[in-house]
Design a protein around this motif. Structure first.
Motif, PDB file in Angstrom:
ATOM      1  N   PHE B  86     -18.314  32.221 -25.658  1.00 36.74           N
ATOM      2  CA  PHE B  86     -17.249  32.591 -26.595  1.00 36.74           C
ATOM      3  C   PHE B  86     -15.964  32.887 -25.824  1.00 36.74           C
ATOM      4  O   PHE B  86     -14.880  32.390 -26.155  1.00 36.74           O
ATOM      5  N   GLU B  90     -12.217  31.165 -25.710  1.00 35.69           N
ATOM      6  CA  GLU B  90     -11.011  31.940 -25.999  1.00 35.69           C
ATOM      7  C   GLU B  90      -9.990  31.775 -24.873  1.00 35.69           C
ATOM      8  O   GLU B  90      -8.786  31.641 -25.123  1.00 35.69           O
ATOM      9  N   THR B  94      -6.249  30.232 -25.140  1.00 29.02           N
ATOM     10  CA  THR B  94      -5.082  30.991 -24.681  1.00 29.02           C
ATOM     11  C   THR B  94      -4.234  30.166 -23.719  1.00 29.02           C
ATOM     12  O   THR B  94      -2.998  30.122 -23.837  1.00 29.02           O
ATOM     13  N   ARG B 218      -4.069  28.250 -30.117  1.00 28.86           N
ATOM     14  CA  ARG B 218      -5.076  29.312 -30.030  1.00 28.86           C
ATOM     15  C   ARG B 218      -6.071  29.207 -31.177  1.00 28.86           C
ATOM     16  O   ARG B 218      -7.272  29.286 -30.983  1.00 28.86           O
ATOM     17  N   ARG B 222     -10.389  27.981 -31.750  1.00 24.76           N
ATOM     18  CA  ARG B 222     -11.398  28.809 -32.426  1.00 24.76           C
ATOM     19  C   ARG B 222     -12.292  28.009 -33.347  1.00 24.76           C
ATOM     20  O   ARG B 222     -13.329  28.503 -33.799  1.00 24.76           O
TER      21      ARG B 222
END
Lengths: 253, 253
Positions: B86, B90, B94, B218, B222
DNA sequence: ATGCAGCTTGGTGTATACACAAAAGAAAAG
DNA sequence: CTTTTCTTTTGTGTATACACCAAGCTGCAT
């Protein structure tokens, strides 16, 4: 009969590690001309270890970003443009921002909060003194510790790894450019602001204000941008920055 | 008399590279038990090269993040928790966000814009078809290309390097989790959304809307989070993800 | 004087031998 | 039967020898 210190052989500290540290030092001190090929055999006689550990060290320093692979084989000392340094700092800020946000969103232990607060208090003490009296070395040390605590708060091995990597460029690490301020008349001003950001980000994390914590850390890193600009126009300032010899200087008439 | 292909020795392709590729494959295919020590000698006889290149390959794969150094020496196959995967995603989001913002703020060449637009058009073509007809392999390829173009737009070597590193974890790369959707009834839905994000981020970059471009990338990453969750509850989905054997499965009764 | 050819000299890629540490297994004692 | 210790084995860290490539230099021919 402990032979540990004999001849500097600490056992457990392998030749490879020794070579890596020594080589990094050579590169950072500018004793190896930037852009130049790093000859394995020369390093062998310079470092006093055999080719194998030298080779390992070269590979590791390449991954670290201090060396560059030559297509035909071997490695050369990497050089950095002003733009690259700027970007490295921006990347660090972005990742530290992510760390702060994650810490805020997930919440952190009381122990971590306490440690961070203690660290900040000690820094306050340093900054509070009169300008001429400031112990910059201690500030740098505490600053590095605070940033480490912050990264630890995010509790993410992957993120820590990435940050470790970007901070391997010595001029991109959190406190690399702090000493530049020491020659500036506004040192106290900048230190005050940086320290306020430290306080703010900790408060934001405590209150679980993720977006705020992230924004603060990003802006916090940009203080380094300002210091970089100052250093780039002034060789005396530049000399205070570790690894600055790797940065291609602006052409100046 | 070109001997290049003889015995598979391509010259220019060193034993080290061959060992590295072969080892990575072994790890990713799960033929080396996660957490287990990787014996150099075993690899020597398994890969058919001598210890030296095997050693180099091991070091490189450690830096890549697929192996872990054992304190007492040697390396073991790394395992990843759901949390780590995860976080890796992320981090990628970013950094891709940073790339998009930099591209937007600095402006990009017409050539880059054209390339990106062409790429998107080709993807539109793929997505537009009826669900059963979608050529997922082609979509994955184009998707990877679009992300590459985007990173290129940022024109930052340092950033590219960092992204390369986080994408080295195969399940964290931009299109690693796309195939999971293929078993989902809402594949078309998700693909439509992802593709819209692609369009939006390109538009934002073109209009130099940095903050927007960043936010989109971003959020775009996800989508992979969702796919990851789906895959973690379903072994069949998991099998579609490269390197999934390294992920510690959730305990299921 | 200039261009080309062959040689010579570093330089890295690779294989392998040796030394020492750590873990595993076997044997002996409780 | 269990535990402890010693031995054996496996494994990595290191040094070094060999092979091959690339580039620079010298000398000869034009």
């Amino acid at each position: 009969m402990i032979k540990a210190a004999e001849k500097g052989n600490d056992r457990s500290v392998t030749q490879t590690v020794r070579a890596q540290l020594a080589l990094r030092d050579l590169v950072l001190r500018g004793e190896l001309n930037p852009g130049e090929r790093v000859s394995e055999l020369q390093m062998v006689e310079r470092l006093g270890v055999s080719r194998t550990p030298v080779r390992m060290a070269l590979v590791r320093l390449e991954e670290e970003g201090l060396l560059e692979a030559i297509p035909s084989g071997g490695f050369s000392v990497k050089t950095f443009s002003e733009k690259e340094v700027f970007e490295a700092i921006e990347i660090r800020g972005t990742l530290e921002g992510l760390a702060a946000r994650l810490a805020a969103e997930r919440g952190v232990s009381r122990t971590d909060l306490r440690n961070a607060a203690d660290c900040l208090e000690a820094m306050d003490e340093v900054v509070r003194r009169d300008k001429a009296e400031i112990d910059l070395l201690r500030y740098v040390e505490l600053n590095a510790r605070f940033h480490d605590i912050l990264i630890g708060m995010a509790d993410s091995q992957a993120l820590a790894r990435q940050l470790e990597r970007v901070s391997a460029l010595p001029f991109a690490s959190p406190s690399a450019l702090v000493p530049v301020q020491s020659r500036s008349p506004e040192m106290n001003h900048i230190l005050t602001i940086a320290q306020d950001q430290h306080h703010c980000v900790l408060a934001a994390i405590e209150r679980r204000e993720g977006a705020r914590a992230e924004a603060i850390m990003r802006e916090h890193a940009r203080i380094a941008h300002r210091n970089l600009e100052r250093a780039l126009t002034n060789q005396r300032d530049m000399d205070l920055v570790p690894g600055s010899v790797l940065i291609k200087r602006r052409i100046r008439a």
